[in-house]
Design an enzyme around this catalytic site. Structure first.
Site, PDB file in Angstrom:
ATOM      1  N   ASP A  39      45.795  26.691  26.440  1.00  0.00           N
ATOM      2  CA  ASP A  39      45.818  25.229  26.520  1.00  0.00           C
ATOM      3  C   ASP A  39      46.153  24.762  27.938  1.00  0.00           C
ATOM      4  O   ASP A  39      47.094  25.247  28.568  1.00  0.00           O
ATOM      5  CB  ASP A  39      46.868  24.699  25.542  1.00  0.00           C
ATOM      6  CG  ASP A  39      46.726  23.215  25.261  1.00  0.00           C
ATOM      7  OD1 ASP A  39      46.451  22.440  26.206  1.00  0.00           O
ATOM      8  OD2 ASP A  39      46.900  22.820  24.098  1.00  0.00           O
ATOM      9  N   THR A  75      44.107  17.842  23.322  1.00  0.00           N
ATOM     10  CA  THR A  75      44.103  19.187  22.750  1.00  0.00           C
ATOM     11  C   THR A  75      43.275  19.304  21.475  1.00  0.00           C
ATOM     12  O   THR A  75      42.324  20.088  21.406  1.00  0.00           O
ATOM     13  CB  THR A  75      45.549  19.639  22.489  1.00  0.00           C
ATOM     14  OG1 THR A  75      46.229  19.737  23.738  1.00  0.00           O
ATOM     15  CG2 THR A  75      45.590  20.986  21.786  1.00  0.00           C
ATOM     16  N   ASN A  96      44.967  13.387  19.138  1.00  0.00           N
ATOM     17  CA  ASN A  96      45.945  14.397  18.718  1.00  0.00           C
ATOM     18  C   ASN A  96      46.782  13.928  17.536  1.00  0.00           C
ATOM     19  O   ASN A  96      47.333  14.742  16.795  1.00  0.00           O
ATOM     20  CB  ASN A  96      46.896  14.732  19.872  1.00  0.00           C
ATOM     21  CG  ASN A  96      46.337  15.767  20.820  1.00  0.00           C
ATOM     22  OD1 ASN A  96      45.300  16.380  20.557  1.00  0.00           O
ATOM     23  ND2 ASN A  96      47.022  15.975  21.935  1.00  0.00           N
ATOM     24  N   HIS A 203      52.794  20.003  31.847  1.00  0.00           N
ATOM     25  CA  HIS A 203      53.351  18.693  31.497  1.00  0.00           C
ATOM     26  C   HIS A 203      54.752  18.515  32.083  1.00  0.00           C
ATOM     27  O   HIS A 203      55.063  17.478  32.672  1.00  0.00           O
ATOM     28  CB  HIS A 203      53.438  18.544  29.977  1.00  0.00           C
ATOM     29  CG  HIS A 203      52.178  18.123  29.325  1.00  0.00           C
ATOM     30  ND1 HIS A 203      51.494  16.977  29.666  1.00  0.00           N
ATOM     31  CD2 HIS A 203      51.463  18.694  28.318  1.00  0.00           C
ATOM     32  CE1 HIS A 203      50.422  16.850  28.911  1.00  0.00           C
ATOM     33  NE2 HIS A 203      50.376  17.885  28.081  1.00  0.00           N
ATOM     34  N   ASP A 246      40.967  23.866  26.670  1.00  0.00           N
ATOM     35  CA  ASP A 246      40.552  22.570  26.157  1.00  0.00           C
ATOM     36  C   ASP A 246      40.370  21.523  27.244  1.00  0.00           C
ATOM     37  O   ASP A 246      39.517  20.644  27.137  1.00  0.00           O
ATOM     38  CB  ASP A 246      41.549  22.063  25.110  1.00  0.00           C
ATOM     39  CG  ASP A 246      43.004  22.187  25.565  1.00  0.00           C
ATOM     40  OD1 ASP A 246      43.243  22.729  26.663  1.00  0.00           O
ATOM     41  OD2 ASP A 246      43.902  21.756  24.815  1.00  0.00           O
ATOM     42  N   HIS A 247      41.164  21.589  28.309  1.00  0.00           N
ATOM     43  CA  HIS A 247      41.148  20.562  29.352  1.00  0.00           C
ATOM     44  C   HIS A 247      41.976  21.050  30.527  1.00  0.00           C
ATOM     45  O   HIS A 247      42.616  22.104  30.463  1.00  0.00           O
ATOM     46  CB  HIS A 247      41.724  19.244  28.821  1.00  0.00           C
ATOM     47  CG  HIS A 247      43.074  19.406  28.186  1.00  0.00           C
ATOM     48  ND1 HIS A 247      44.214  19.714  28.917  1.00  0.00           N
ATOM     49  CD2 HIS A 247      43.477  19.343  26.886  1.00  0.00           C
ATOM     50  CE1 HIS A 247      45.242  19.823  28.106  1.00  0.00           C
ATOM     51  NE2 HIS A 247      44.824  19.612  26.867  1.00  0.00           N
ATOM     52  N   HIS A 353      47.035  14.934  30.955  1.00  0.00           N
ATOM     53  CA  HIS A 353      45.585  15.023  30.766  1.00  0.00           C
ATOM     54  C   HIS A 353      45.170  13.877  29.857  1.00  0.00           C
ATOM     55  O   HIS A 353      45.970  12.993  29.561  1.00  0.00           O
ATOM     56  CB  HIS A 353      45.190  16.383  30.182  1.00  0.00           C
ATOM     57  CG  HIS A 353      45.956  16.749  28.949  1.00  0.00           C
ATOM     58  ND1 HIS A 353      45.565  16.363  27.680  1.00  0.00           N
ATOM     59  CD2 HIS A 353      47.108  17.460  28.785  1.00  0.00           C
ATOM     60  CE1 HIS A 353      46.433  16.826  26.790  1.00  0.00           C
ATOM     61  NE2 HIS A 353      47.387  17.488  27.432  1.00  0.00           N
TER      62      HIS A 353
END
Length: 458
Positions: A39, A75, A96, A203, A246-247, A353
């Protein structure tokens, strides 16, 4: 006329027999597939850290310059795009968080992972498609993998707890060991494996932090352990491995005089709002009270130079996001680095994100290696929506309707892997039918009717 009737009776019996409608192959002749997601792994995280195992994987297989995730770059929505091949507006997992604009219920990410109706809303992910065509599938912590779809559960699944420690490298290796046992002892054909890093570290500390770089080193060690485990379990020649994400992640701009703060906008009031979904990175949704849509829109459309507010019908089509009944009449996103604060400021992450998927900081990685993939190949960037079709080809299964294009990623494969076996339809394991169960009663009724009519004529 008795001859045709007899033939149709035989055809009816054949249709009802196990395995009808599909050529037969022996179990185990198809390569297995492991999809691994780390992730929040930004496309260039391997450029400021030594990553010998990811580098070796690229030499032995295929590497994309980067992969473009779906919008919104969250996510759960992006992970569901990978396993359905659908843009987010078409698979319906638009956030999410589970939310209901009527009841006003909003549930956090981890709780939403177990809400069956949030995930099972018309799209069938690859686990279920594979199982319906005779294969066995597993999901280890992968978003959406522990609920049922049209009444069908994934063969094997694990879901992390709410307070799960995503950073534990010892547990990472234990999880890999479990997945290897699923392949070797339980003969699963497809497994999706999820790791919550480097997203959590990005994060907390930011994508340019030394903590993030150390976490990427941990990811790389894990890739090395994974490939060693594949070899140790004698799967190298019959398991295709895809590693992706995912990103990406970007640094949050925290300058006090430049924040996007709804509670400070002069012409906006929450008294005009029936339902809100704010304070979640750079994304927001609003349901104005009846008759107040124009008032709210006018108050917000020019409220901040970094904020982009749209009526649902005017949201850019290129995002493939807004055309879904779960999306509210007003939706918005902010520019790279800016998050949206609602009634009070509650967002303090250093990395975030959810931004425009055209922003380079939102791009992510794609690596693949195995018997079906070419070696030492670097491919041009592509959208994540195409990965599903590739995985279906690798498994030899017929895909569900989707938004991807197989031709986009076929150059990754050896010629013999890129073509259907002998040009014939996809082969299924013995004893299974390619006909969906829902279609067989209609075919049976049609044949019965024809038999009766022909018998009467005779």
């Amino acid at each position: 006329m008795r001859g045709p009737a007899v033939l149709l009776t035989v055809a009816l019996a054949t249709l009802l027999a196990p395995g009808a409608g599909a050529p037969v192959q022996s179990q185990g002749s198809q390569n297995k597939l492991l999809l691994v997601s780390f992730d929040g792994f930004r496309w260039n995280y391997d450029q400021d850290v030594d990553t010998p195992n990811l580098d070796a994987m690229a030499r032995d297989g295929v590497k994309a310059r980067y992969m473009t995730p779906a919008f919104v770059t969250m996510t759960s929505p992006c992970h569901f795009t990978l396993v359905t091949g659908k843009y987010i507006e078409n698979h319906g997992v638009v956030h999410n968080m589970y939310y209901n604009t009527t009841s006003k219920v909003k549930l956090p990410y981890h709780a939403t992972l177990g809400i069956q109706r949030w995930w099972d809303n018309g799209s069938v992910p690859i686990w279920i498609t594979a199982q319906r065509q005779g294969l066995r599938a597993g999901s280890f912590f992968y978003p959406g993998g522990n609920v049922t779809y049209q009444g069908v559960a994934v063969t094997r699944s694990r879901k992390e707890g709410i307070a799960h420690n995503y950073k534990n490298e010892t547990e990472w290796r234990a999880n890999i060991d479990t997945v290897m046992a699923w392949f070797t002892e339980e003969d699963l054909d497809l497994v999706t494996l999820y790791f919550g890093e480097p997203d959590s570290t990005g994060h907390r500390y930011g994508p340019e932090s030394p903590e993030r770089r150390e976490m990427v080193r941990q990811v790389d060690r894990t890739v090395g352990y994974l490939r060693e485990s594949i070899a140790r379990n004698h799967l190298t020649d019959r398991l295709n491995l895809i590693i992706t994400s995912d990103h990406g992640m970007t640094t949050v701009d925290k300058r006090a005089g430049d924040l996007v703060e709804f509670h400070k906008f002069p012409n906006f009031t929450f008294r005009d709002i029936e339902f809100e979904l704010l304070d979640y990175g750079p994304n927001g949704m609003l349901l104005p009270k009846e008759g107040r849509l124009e008032k709210v829109y006018d108050a917000l459309k020019d409220a901040h130079p970094k904020l982009h507010v749209y009526k649902k019908e005017a949201f850019p089509e290129a995002f493939h996001y807004a055309n879904n009944p779960r999306v509210t009449p007003l939706l918005m996103y902010s520019d790279l680095g800016y998050v949206i604060h609602g009634r009070i400021n509650v967002q303090f992450n250093n990395g975030e994100h959810g931004f425009d998927n055209k922003d380079m900081d939102m791009k992510t990685i794609f690596r693949a290696v195995g018997p079906s993939f070419r070696a030492g190949l670097e491919v041009e960037p592509f959208e994540s929506v195409h990965v599903y079709e590739l995985m279906c080809r690798l498994l030899g299964i017929v895909p569900e309707a989707n938004d991807g294009h197989l031709a986009t990623l076929l150059p990754m494969l050896h010629t013999e892997s890129a073509l259907p076996p002998d040009g014939r339809p996809t082969l299924l394991p013995k004893g299974r039918s390619a006909l969906p169960p829902s279609s067989r009663p209609l075919l049976v009724m049609g044949l019965l009717g024809t038999v009766i009519l022909l018998s009467e004529v005779a």
